[in-house]
Design a protein around this motif. Structure first.
Motif, mmCIF file in Angstrom:
data_model
loop_
_atom_site.group_PDB
_atom_site.id
_atom_site.type_symbol
_atom_site.label_atom_id
_atom_site.label_comp_id
_atom_site.label_asym_id
_atom_site.label_seq_id
_atom_site.Cartn_x
_atom_site.Cartn_y
_atom_site.Cartn_z
ATOM 1 N N PRO A 61 17.212 55.348 59.951
ATOM 2 C CA PRO A 61 16.516 54.103 60.296
ATOM 3 C C PRO A 61 16.393 53.128 59.125
ATOM 4 O O PRO A 61 16.340 51.920 59.333
ATOM 5 C CB PRO A 61 15.139 54.584 60.774
ATOM 6 C CG PRO A 61 14.985 55.970 60.253
ATOM 7 C CD PRO A 61 16.375 56.533 60.171
ATOM 8 N N ALA A 62 16.368 53.644 57.890
ATOM 9 C CA ALA A 62 16.188 52.757 56.738
ATOM 10 C C ALA A 62 17.385 51.854 56.516
ATOM 11 O O ALA A 62 17.303 50.873 55.767
ATOM 12 C CB ALA A 62 15.909 53.572 55.478
ATOM 13 N N VAL A 118 15.096 48.805 63.809
ATOM 14 C CA VAL A 118 15.192 50.263 63.881
ATOM 15 C C VAL A 118 15.529 50.703 65.307
ATOM 16 O O VAL A 118 16.348 51.604 65.510
ATOM 17 C CB VAL A 118 13.885 50.916 63.378
ATOM 18 C CG1 VAL A 118 13.895 52.407 63.634
ATOM 19 C CG2 VAL A 118 13.690 50.620 61.895
ATOM 20 N N VAL A 168 18.689 49.620 58.247
ATOM 21 C CA VAL A 168 18.608 48.232 58.702
ATOM 22 C C VAL A 168 18.088 47.303 57.603
ATOM 23 O O VAL A 168 18.303 46.100 57.650
ATOM 24 C CB VAL A 168 17.763 48.071 60.001
ATOM 25 C CG1 VAL A 168 18.349 48.936 61.104
ATOM 26 C CG2 VAL A 168 16.298 48.392 59.777
ATOM 27 N N HIS A 169 17.403 47.871 56.606
ATOM 28 C CA HIS A 169 16.892 47.051 55.506
ATOM 29 C C HIS A 169 17.943 46.835 54.432
ATOM 30 O O HIS A 169 18.821 47.660 54.235
ATOM 31 C CB HIS A 169 15.668 47.713 54.880
ATOM 32 C CG HIS A 169 14.384 47.159 55.419
ATOM 33 N ND1 HIS A 169 13.228 47.156 54.707
ATOM 34 C CD2 HIS A 169 14.083 46.593 56.612
ATOM 35 C CE1 HIS A 169 12.274 46.619 55.434
ATOM 36 N NE2 HIS A 169 12.757 46.283 56.594
#
Lengths: 456, 456
Positions: A323-324, A338, A326-327
């Motif tokens: 999920p991280a 996310v 996307v940053h």
């Protein structure tokens, strides 16, 4: 012409066989060597590029830049201009890396003296190759060919490659499948986040390195490299994916995709039951996050062999594990939310044959990564494979432009399907009279399930 | 007696102040040294244990075993029997590690000559201490005290501690906050999964180690340790959490919990506005996954200072960052489902003051970890803090029994609340006449919000 049920059964069996062979692969990073010494069919004037076949005159900017860098690195040309003249004069032979058991990331061009990673599928003893990740932003693979890049390539060839070679031989190789599997529980998806893989690899080798006859300075160089490029392990992952997918190639009647790759102008795929033939369409633009100084205007269309990871069920297909991603931290962030990331993975189960028992996604209750893209399912559902990717600059000599998301063009799958029905003499009435409409675009799917295409 | 609105405002301000000081902490692992040389108030016969105060005669099995190991390690006793007699004779002084700016994991007892980690909060220059993780399963912290354990302790004291000390001093320390923040995007929750932290730490130190005057053999020992205990970094995390929480202690009117800890018979908490006083209740049993040879019958009740991680918003509070933790891989799996893990984190927002801007959970759209347990919210909602933890064996001399989940006992929060209303002379009608019912157990919450307790 065969009956539909019989052909359906044959395709089903073939696809199961292809994917089983892929899952049985054990990719092990066994060595590093000079490209010309190990890559099959590599000659002194061979230049291996990403994606489907490409001629110099049609080549995108960054790939040209990388080719210039190769000639400078090899000592054939003193600068970009001289290299350009030699390449225009046709003194070098370009070929897709994929057609030489190799992969090339982004705009990378692999030349004779470059150091390459060797990954062996220890299930069938076949070997696969890739250049090594040379820097985070300013690199040959984005078309850089200045002094920094040439110097870095020399350091990789003269210092890093011999050191890794000694160490890997001493250790009997490093099993990449184990590292990838573990990294999926640690936020990597294998294409744009390789941070856990890089750390896990460092952890795996350090005691052995210190016990080996590598010099302290050699070990320091490796430790420095593995600290300064947190996504170093990407090319080991890509080569492992190539080894895995190749195990499932050339299975008669299989409609599973074994390669997706882009050369900056075209996107191409290969299909197991259709051998080594490329099916191409224009390369799409990537939607993404740009580094300061870059806009979508500066971006080259989708480029590189890195989507071999998606073809193998990682990258965009495994984004629910990451999920991280996307940053936008360093070079890894690809944008979106996310929930988008999670939904991409869920969507990819619709177009894939199986779930990888070794590569699991904890957030999806340890479901295996969606693996084995089936061209028939792609056409039946209208769902295009999702790819997360770095973005190359359009002009040679600049650094990485950004990272983002893109879909494989439907046109490739359509062309492959047409060849597939032709090759296996499948009765598909629409195609004979009217090759225009996609299977599934009508009322019912190819298999008559009545499943609607996306967006209908 | 003050008016309720005014007191509510004061508590609100005090809690915000306490948590702001916690968030401002910058825990840095600066050094290692001999416990007796650095821990405040440590005498040659001091033995620091986990949890609230404990006497030898009431001590649980594994803590006794660890105390025996200390006396053997220090050279006071030749074996467990002799150690037992000396401890019964009262020749040693037990004290909670927490009351000496330190933490002790599981059944660990810290003695004078043991090597300890030193973590400094560089915001206020205060230093905190912990023993170092000595082995994965068979260890002093589970009551082992055999030759293996004593030998390992000596190796840590004589080889590992001086090597880390030299390296950390050369590097100016390692910022643990950065490592923890990054690890939360890599599947760690900081209590039972410290795999990313351990790797990231290795990655951070290796080039510097190779450039330092550490010998090749010393570096090899460190690399070996960091390879063989994938959760090595746990005690650096715990000490960092202690440093962070201590920054928010002794804020007048604050109802925020600054310590949760267990000694195997009792669970104790401390509250910011109530100074150094312990509020205790019987230690609960842990529900979990057991290693072969162990059942719930063999388990000691909840034990150790490791739930300082939950107190700081990590561990059970951050399980949504760590879905893989529910599986039983090595010593880290705590059981339950992935959705349970995510829901624990979501639930903990109900009883905490704030969301940590530095420690984020990507899967929850980068929401900060729920931080600053408010005893009033615990009582108002009836939600007990969740803790994921290793399980100690009941009998001394055995190894880790398993890992699982447990809730902090409500009784601790009730006692603390009684002391809180007494200390700050808060008008709370129920308590004066009838200390039995919990606030919020009636129709309306303490603050009159009408919020129901869980399960009502």
């Amino acid at each position: 012409m065969e009956k539909k049920d019989s052909i359906k059964e044959r395709i089903k069996e073939a696809n199961a066989k292809a994917v089983a062979a892929m899952f049985a692969a054990q990719p092990v990073w066994v060595d590093m060597a000079k490209a010309g010494d190990v890559i099959p069919g590599m000659k002194k004037n061979t230049l291996l590029h990403a994606g489907p076949p490409q001629e110099y005159k049609h080549m995108c900017g960054p790939q040209r830049g990388a080719a210039w860098g190769c000639l400078i690195f090899e000592g054939y040309a003193k600068d970009a201009e001289e290299a350009h003249r030699m390449l225009e004069a046709g003194e070098f032979e370009f070929a897709p890396a994929h057609d030489h058991d190799a992969v090339a990331g982004a705009a990378q061009v692999v030349s004779y003296s470059q150091p390459v990673i060797i990954v062996e599928n220890q299930t069938n003893q076949k070997r696969y190759y890739s250049h090594v990740k040379e820097d985070t932003f300013v690199a040959l693979r984005y078309g850089s060919h200045g002094e920094h890049t040439i110097k870095k390539l020399r350091w990789l060839a003269e210092v890093v490659s011999p050191a890794f070679s000694k160490l890997l031989r001493k250790m009997g190789g490093i099993n990449c499948k184990d590292i990838i599997a573990k990294s999926l529980f640690m936020g990597d998806e294998g294409h744009n986040r390789n941070q856990a893989e890089t750390c896990l690899f460092l952890q795996a080798i350090m005691p052995a390195a210190l016990e080996s006859d590598l010099s302290r300075e050699e070990i320091r160089e490796l430790a420095w490299l593995l600290q300064h490029d947190e996504n170093f392990f990407l090319y080991q992952v890509m080569t492992s994916c190539k080894a895995m997918l190749d195990a499932g190639k050339e299975v008669e009647y299989s409609s599973i995709v074994t390669t997706m790759a882009r050369n900056g102008t075209e996107f191409g795929i290969k299909v197991s039951g259709l051998g080594d033939r490329w099916f191409t369409a224009p390369a799409p633009k990537v939607k993404g996050l740009y580094f300061p100084g870059f806009t979508e205007e500066d971006a080259c269309p989708d480029l590189g062999d890195s989507c071999i990871t998606e073809t193998a069920g990682l990258g965009g297909f495994a984004m629910a594990a990451s999920p991280a991603i996307v940053h936008f931290g360093t070079a890894t962030g690809v944008g979106g939310s996310v929930s988008d990331a999670i939904n991409y993975t869920k969507e990819m189960y619709e177009i894939t044959e199986a779930e990888n028992p070794s590569y699991q996604i904890a957030y999806l209750d340890f479901r295996g990564c969606p693996t084995g893209i089936d061209i028939i399912k792609v056409l039946d559902t209208g769902i295009q494979p999702i790819i997360n990717t770095s973005i190359s600059p359009k002009k040679p000599g600049r650094s990485q432009a950004g990272a983002g998301l893109v879909r494989a063009p439907m046109e490739c799958f359509k062309k492959a399907f047409e060849a597939f029905v032709d090759r296996y003499q499948i009765a598909y009435p629409h195609l004979a009279s009217n090759p225009g409409p996609l299977p599934g675009a009508g009322r019912a799917s190819f298999w008559g399930s009545g499943k609607r295409r996306k967006g209908e």
